[in-house]
Design a protein around this motif. Structure first.
Motif, mmCIF file in Angstrom:
data_model
loop_
_atom_site.group_PDB
_atom_site.id
_atom_site.type_symbol
_atom_site.label_atom_id
_atom_site.label_comp_id
_atom_site.label_asym_id
_atom_site.label_seq_id
_atom_site.Cartn_x
_atom_site.Cartn_y
_atom_site.Cartn_z
ATOM 1 N N LEU A 1 0.825 -1.199 0.000
ATOM 2 C CA LEU A 1 0.000 0.000 0.000
ATOM 3 C C LEU A 1 0.865 1.256 0.000
ATOM 4 N N ALA A 2 1.934 1.244 0.787
ATOM 5 C CA ALA A 2 2.835 2.391 0.813
ATOM 6 C C ALA A 2 3.485 2.592 -0.558
ATOM 7 N N GLY A 3 3.899 1.493 -1.188
ATOM 8 C CA GLY A 3 4.516 1.582 -2.512
ATOM 9 C C GLY A 3 3.535 2.056 -3.567
ATOM 10 N N ALA A 4 2.292 1.561 -3.506
ATOM 11 C CA ALA A 4 1.278 1.972 -4.478
ATOM 12 C C ALA A 4 0.957 3.456 -4.341
ATOM 13 N N TYR A 5 0.888 3.928 -3.094
ATOM 14 C CA TYR A 5 0.610 5.349 -2.877
ATOM 15 C C TYR A 5 1.742 6.212 -3.422
ATOM 16 N N TRP A 6 2.962 5.790 -3.138
ATOM 17 C CA TRP A 6 4.128 6.540 -3.635
ATOM 18 C C TRP A 6 4.155 6.549 -5.164
ATOM 19 N N ALA A 7 3.873 5.389 -5.773
ATOM 20 C CA ALA A 7 3.875 5.300 -7.236
ATOM 21 C C ALA A 7 2.786 6.186 -7.839
ATOM 22 N N TYR A 8 1.610 6.179 -7.210
ATOM 23 C CA TYR A 8 0.505 6.999 -7.718
ATOM 24 C C TYR A 8 0.851 8.482 -7.648
ATOM 25 N N ARG A 9 1.417 8.902 -6.524
ATOM 26 C CA ARG A 9 1.738 10.316 -6.343
ATOM 27 C C ARG A 9 2.901 10.772 -7.217
ATOM 28 N N THR A 10 3.787 9.849 -7.577
ATOM 29 C CA THR A 10 5.019 10.244 -8.247
ATOM 30 C C THR A 10 5.032 9.964 -9.741
ATOM 31 N N TYR A 11 4.538 8.779 -10.160
ATOM 32 C CA TYR A 11 4.753 8.348 -11.541
ATOM 33 C C TYR A 11 3.499 7.984 -12.316
ATOM 34 N N TYR A 12 2.323 8.021 -11.697
ATOM 35 C CA TYR A 12 1.160 7.464 -12.371
ATOM 36 C C TYR A 12 0.796 8.236 -13.637
ATOM 37 N N VAL A 13 0.521 7.480 -14.727
ATOM 38 C CA VAL A 13 0.114 8.059 -16.002
ATOM 39 C C VAL A 13 -1.160 7.340 -16.441
ATOM 40 N N ALA A 14 -1.910 7.922 -17.381
ATOM 41 C CA ALA A 14 -3.145 7.301 -17.856
ATOM 42 C C ALA A 14 -2.873 5.948 -18.473
ATOM 43 N N GLY A 15 -3.800 5.007 -18.250
ATOM 44 C CA GLY A 15 -3.604 3.633 -18.715
ATOM 45 C C GLY A 15 -3.410 3.528 -20.205
ATOM 46 N N GLU A 16 -4.108 4.368 -21.017
ATOM 47 C CA GLU A 16 -3.994 4.260 -22.467
ATOM 48 C C GLU A 16 -2.572 4.549 -22.933
ATOM 49 N N SER A 17 -1.927 5.580 -22.362
ATOM 50 C CA SER A 17 -0.568 5.888 -22.777
ATOM 51 C C SER A 17 0.391 4.782 -22.433
ATOM 52 N N LEU A 18 0.186 4.177 -21.254
ATOM 53 C CA LEU A 18 1.063 3.098 -20.830
ATOM 54 C C LEU A 18 0.921 1.887 -21.745
ATOM 55 N N LEU A 19 -0.311 1.594 -22.167
ATOM 56 C CA LEU A 19 -0.548 0.376 -22.936
ATOM 57 C C LEU A 19 -0.111 0.501 -24.387
ATOM 58 N N TYR A 20 -0.366 1.651 -24.995
ATOM 59 C CA TYR A 20 -0.180 1.741 -26.435
ATOM 60 C C TYR A 20 1.020 2.587 -26.861
ATOM 61 N N ASN A 21 1.698 3.215 -25.927
ATOM 62 C CA ASN A 21 2.755 4.145 -26.297
ATOM 63 C C ASN A 21 3.865 3.496 -27.112
ATOM 64 N N ALA B 1 -2.984 -2.440 -5.760
ATOM 65 C CA ALA B 1 -2.995 -2.037 -4.356
ATOM 66 C C ALA B 1 -3.981 -2.883 -3.554
ATOM 67 N N ILE B 2 -5.133 -3.195 -4.158
ATOM 68 C CA ILE B 2 -6.119 -4.034 -3.469
ATOM 69 C C ILE B 2 -5.579 -5.451 -3.286
ATOM 70 N N GLY B 3 -5.030 -6.022 -4.375
ATOM 71 C CA GLY B 3 -4.568 -7.411 -4.333
ATOM 72 C C GLY B 3 -3.361 -7.634 -3.453
ATOM 73 N N PHE B 4 -2.349 -6.787 -3.611
ATOM 74 C CA PHE B 4 -1.111 -6.986 -2.854
ATOM 75 C C PHE B 4 -1.102 -6.236 -1.527
ATOM 76 N N GLY B 5 -1.980 -5.227 -1.405
ATOM 77 C CA GLY B 5 -2.015 -4.452 -0.177
ATOM 78 C C GLY B 5 -3.145 -4.852 0.734
ATOM 79 N N LEU B 6 -4.359 -4.457 0.378
ATOM 80 C CA LEU B 6 -5.521 -4.666 1.248
ATOM 81 C C LEU B 6 -5.777 -6.140 1.531
ATOM 82 N N LEU B 7 -5.742 -6.982 0.488
ATOM 83 C CA LEU B 7 -6.038 -8.406 0.698
ATOM 84 C C LEU B 7 -4.988 -9.092 1.564
ATOM 85 N N HIS B 8 -3.724 -8.681 1.428
ATOM 86 C CA HIS B 8 -2.684 -9.249 2.279
ATOM 87 C C HIS B 8 -2.943 -8.918 3.750
#
Length: 208
Positions: A40-60, A188-195
């Protein structure tokens, strides 16, 4: 002559010995809780620092075999979380085994590691190929699916709840594959909350 209660006790002891010899029972709920906190800490950091829209990530870079630059920190972050989570699990399992007077690295542990490692290593190679092709949007679903497969495979050699935990991870991965722009949330749900939920459940059921 033994009473019925003594026979039942003997059978319970034999069953317990057989279970210890075939199943790895030194996993702790706290290792799951801490792994969830790391994720959860890693997901939050990634979201705040590097997150980009899914379409750009998939098709760029779909047609160009090169790594999308912002994906590199994600890879380093995920690797760090994995090392931290595995290290914590090994340390806490070792402490629990020592407290119970058992060996951590026994035949049951070896079977568990082998059956866990095959899907995990396959998934790791698959994720690296996704990185190389620039299909970054598929990485979160892939990690959830392969991690779930690893848990289902390893569930035969440890607590039965691990198998059901793995099935939920697979379902989350498939959902993340459909809702491709929300990969980080599902991760974040799978590796964070569910764990954390799994760890609390295991702690209450087996360690209190």
């Amino acid at each position: 002559m033994k009473t019925e209660e003594e026979y039942i006790q003997d059978i319970s002891q034999i069953r317990s010995m057989m279970e210890r010899s075939t199943r790895f029972l030194s996993l702790t709920g706290w290792s799951g809780i801490l792994a969830g906190v790391y994720a959860l800490a890693g997901a939050y950091w990634a979201y705040r620092t590097y997150y980009v829209a899914g379409e750009s990530l998939l098709y760029n870079t779909l047609d160009t075999p090169q790594l999308y630059a912002p994906a590199q920190p994600f890879f380093l972050l995920a690797t760090s979380i994995l090392v931290l989570a595995v290290g914590t699990a090994v340390l806490l399992s070792w402490k629990r085994a020592r407290t119970k007077g058992e060996q951590l690295w026994n035949p049951a542990a070896r079977r568990l590691v082998i059956n866990l490692a095959i899907p995990l290593v396959t998934g790791g190679v698959f994720v690296l190929l996704l990185f190389a092709k620039g299909l970054v949007g598929l990485i979160a679903p892939a990690t959830l699916i392969f991690y779930g497969l690893a848990l289902v495979n390893a569930g035969k050699f440890t607590f039965e709840e691990v198998k059901y935990f793995g099935i939920i991870e697979i379902l989350l991965g498939l959902l993340a594959m459909y809702f491709i722009g929300y990969g980080l949330l599902f991760w974040a749900i799978g590796f964070g909350l569910l764990h954390i939920v799994y760890g609390v459940y295991m702690h209450i059921k087996y360690e209190r």
